[in-house]
Structures are given as C-alpha cells and as structure tokens.
Scaffold this motif. Structure first.
Motif, short mmCIF file in Angstrom:
data_model
loop_
_atom_site.label_atom_id
_atom_site.label_comp_id
_atom_site.label_asym_id
_atom_site.label_seq_id
_atom_site.Cartn_x
_atom_site.Cartn_y
_atom_site.Cartn_z
N GLY A 91 1.21 -1.04 -0.19
CA GLY A 91 -0.05 0.51 -0.49
C GLY A 91 0.98 1.12 0.40
N GLN A 92 0.54 2.24 0.12
CA GLN A 92 0.90 4.01 0.72
C GLN A 92 1.07 4.27 1.63
OE1 GLN A 92 -1.59 7.07 -1.94
NE2 GLN A 92 -1.65 5.53 -3.70
N LEU A 93 2.35 4.77 2.13
CA LEU A 93 2.71 5.39 3.41
C LEU A 93 1.43 6.61 3.94
CD1 LEU A 93 4.26 5.01 5.84
CD2 LEU A 93 5.29 7.11 4.63
N PRO A 94 0.71 5.77 4.54
CA PRO A 94 -0.31 7.44 5.11
C PRO A 94 0.17 8.45 5.66
CG PRO A 94 -0.72 5.83 6.74
CD PRO A 94 0.89 4.84 5.72
N PRO A 95 -1.21 9.52 5.41
CA PRO A 95 -0.44 10.91 5.58
C PRO A 95 -0.37 10.89 7.55
CG PRO A 95 -2.29 11.28 3.89
CD PRO A 95 -2.32 9.78 4.55
N VAL A 96 -0.53 9.83 8.23
CA VAL A 96 -0.61 10.17 9.25
C VAL A 96 0.27 10.05 9.87
CG1 VAL A 96 -1.18 7.04 9.86
CG2 VAL A 96 -1.68 9.04 11.87
N VAL A 97 1.84 9.61 8.83
CA VAL A 97 2.84 9.50 9.31
C VAL A 97 3.14 10.87 10.18
CG1 VAL A 97 3.71 9.84 7.30
CG2 VAL A 97 5.30 8.39 9.14
N GLY A 98 2.55 12.04 9.74
CA GLY A 98 3.37 13.37 9.74
C GLY A 98 2.95 13.57 11.71
N ASP A 99 2.48 12.81 11.65
CA ASP A 99 1.88 12.66 13.08
C ASP A 99 2.13 12.16 14.58
OD1 ASP A 99 -0.50 14.28 11.77
OD2 ASP A 99 -2.84 12.27 12.31
N LEU A 100 3.88 11.69 14.37
CA LEU A 100 4.76 11.61 14.47
C LEU A 100 5.35 12.22 15.02
CD1 LEU A 100 4.75 7.99 13.36
CD2 LEU A 100 3.87 8.81 15.55
N PRO A 101 5.64 13.63 15.66
CA PRO A 101 5.81 15.40 15.76
C PRO A 101 7.37 14.73 16.34
CG PRO A 101 4.76 14.79 17.69
CD PRO A 101 4.11 13.45 16.80
N TYR A 102 8.11 13.92 17.26
CA TYR A 102 9.27 13.73 17.72
C TYR A 102 10.09 12.44 16.59
CZ TYR A 102 8.18 15.98 21.12
OH TYR A 102 7.37 17.27 22.49
N LEU A 103 9.70 12.33 15.95
CA LEU A 103 10.74 11.08 14.83
C LEU A 103 11.12 11.75 14.73
CD1 LEU A 103 9.73 8.67 13.59
CD2 LEU A 103 9.15 10.02 12.20
N ILE A 104 12.98 11.27 14.57
CA ILE A 104 14.10 11.62 14.24
C ILE A 104 14.43 10.42 12.69
CG2 ILE A 104 16.75 11.10 14.82
CD1 ILE A 104 15.54 11.20 17.79
N SER A 105 14.27 9.17 12.74
CA SER A 105 14.66 8.83 11.37
C SER A 105 13.00 7.47 11.06
CB SER A 105 15.46 7.69 12.20
OG SER A 105 16.35 6.74 10.89
N LEU A 106 13.57 8.57 9.92
CA LEU A 106 12.62 6.96 9.47
C LEU A 106 12.41 6.59 8.06
CD1 LEU A 106 8.94 6.94 8.92
CD2 LEU A 106 9.17 9.02 7.62
N ILE A 154 4.82 10.14 -2.13
CA ILE A 154 5.87 10.66 -0.26
C ILE A 154 4.29 11.30 0.41
CG2 ILE A 154 7.02 11.48 1.01
CD1 ILE A 154 9.85 11.04 -1.06
N PRO A 155 3.77 11.33 1.02
CA PRO A 155 3.35 12.32 2.49
C PRO A 155 3.90 13.61 2.24
CG PRO A 155 3.44 10.29 3.20
CD PRO A 155 4.65 10.40 2.24
N THR A 156 3.02 14.30 2.31
CA THR A 156 3.45 15.91 2.20
C THR A 156 3.61 16.28 3.42
OG1 THR A 156 1.34 16.37 1.59
CG2 THR A 156 2.64 17.33 -0.35
N THR A 157 2.52 15.42 4.35
CA THR A 157 2.62 15.60 6.02
C THR A 157 3.60 15.61 6.87
OG1 THR A 157 1.68 13.34 6.34
CG2 THR A 157 -0.14 14.85 6.35
N ILE A 158 4.48 14.72 5.81
CA ILE A 158 6.22 14.42 6.32
C ILE A 158 6.76 15.81 7.54
CG2 ILE A 158 8.54 13.80 5.87
CD1 ILE A 158 7.21 11.35 4.52
N ALA A 159 6.21 17.21 6.13
CA ALA A 159 7.08 18.64 6.37
C ALA A 159 6.84 18.99 7.88
CB ALA A 159 6.22 19.75 5.51
N LYS A 160 5.57 17.93 8.39
CA LYS A 160 5.67 18.43 9.72
C LYS A 160 6.28 17.27 11.10
CE LYS A 160 1.23 16.82 10.99
NZ LYS A 160 0.16 16.68 10.55
N LEU A 161 7.65 16.87 9.67
CA LEU A 161 8.24 16.14 10.92
C LEU A 161 9.50 16.93 11.36
CD1 LEU A 161 8.19 12.46 10.05
CD2 LEU A 161 6.78 13.72 11.63
#
Length: 189
Positions: A97-112, A124-131
């Motif tokens: 499947g596709q990486l969902p936009p919710v990946v941007g809801d992990l604000p302390y993510l350091i490495s993806l 690539i979900p644009t929500t990654i910009a929140k990380l």
C-alpha cells in the motif's frame, strides 16, 4: 566473615540496580497519539498480515513493539532515534500500500526508513513536512512514485535524504538546497 559481608553487599547492590533499571524501563509508556498513528500506519500497510508489524498489538505498550523506540525522558514519545531506537521497515513483500499521511503525526520522529519494500507504492506524504525533528529520511528500493514534494524547507534538522531506486518523477525540489545540516543526498535511480 568480611568476604561474606562484601558478597552480600555486592549482591544487594546489584539487585537494587536491576530493580531500578527495570522500573525505569516500565515507567516509559507510549503516548496515545503516537500509538494511534502507528496503528494507522500498520492498517494502511497490510495490517495483521504484514510481518514487520507482528507484535504491534493495540493492547500493549507501543514502546515495546518491534522497530519502535520511545524517548527516555519519560514522555513516551515515539522518536525512532539514531542511538539504538529506530524505525526500519525493510525486506518485506507483505508490506502493501501507500504510506499514509498520519506518518506526519509522529512529531518527535528522528529517523524514518522504509527500504526494499516492492509493494510500497504511491507518493511521499506531504505531511512529512510536519516532522521538524527528522534527521534521516530514507525511502529506498520501493515502488513509490509521483513527484518528490517540495516540503523540505521546514525540515532543518535533516542530515540524510535517500530516495533511491523508486519511480519518482519530475524535478528535484529546490528546497533540498536549503537544508543547513544535509550531509548525504541519494537520488540514484
């Protein structure tokens, strides 16, 4: 007699140290927002059938799940840090499947890192910009496609971006040139 007392004192000291370490480990509990986001990622990428998520059980602490690391300051935020705690989903045909936009809801993510997943598709979900804490972004040898989003201006902590061997199209985003800490950029293939 003194040797016996020294041994007893040493055993007691070691027992207390192990007890303290065990208590400090159990004190870290996954933040509910991070747990929700991780379970959504699991659901979007194959759910119960995807081997990398085999122990991601909603009834257990997500800080104890495979490939999940939480901070050690007691906040229980998922950070997938570089010092032994990271998220690497790789070499799994059953991740679909596709990486969902919710990946941007992990604000302390350091490495993806999502690597060698032939059935990982989509953009690539644009929500990654929140990380904004992200240091490593790696999507390698998948079947992701579409343009690489111009989202990097907020990701000032990125040190490594690897988007190799996918099906991305379009131009390379100019915002990549604005990353002050960038040491590695891999767009091969």
């Amino acid at each position: 007699m003194e040797t016996s007392q020294n041994v007893s004192f040493l055993l007691l000291s070691l027992s207390l140290i192990f007890l303290f370490l065990n208590l400090s480990e159990t004190a870290i509990a996954c933040h509910p927002n991070d747990k929700r986001a991780l379970l959504e990622i699991k659901a979007h990428l194959g759910g119960e059938n995807a081997s990398p998520f085999s122990n991601w059980n909603p009834k257990t602490d997500c800080c104890r799940w495979n490939n999940v690391g939480c901070d050690h300051q007691g906040a229980g935020r998922v950070n997938f840090g570089l010092n032994g705690a990271f998220l690497v989903i790789n070499n799994a045909d059953d991740v679909v499947g596709q990486l969902p936009p919710v990946v941007g809801d992990l604000p302390y993510l350091i490495s993806l890192r999502f690597l060698y997943l032939p059935n990982l598709i989509g953009p690539i979900p644009t929500t990654i910009a929140k990380l904004t804490n992200l240091q490593v972004l790696e999507f390698g040898s998948n079947n992701m496609d579409g343009p690489i989003p111009d989202m990097f201006e907020n990701l000032k902590n990125l040190e490594s971006v690897s988007l190799y061997s996918n099906k991305f199209s379009g131009s390379i985003p100019s915002s990549l040139s604005l990353l002050p800490k960038l040491k590695q950029l891999d767009l091969f293939g």
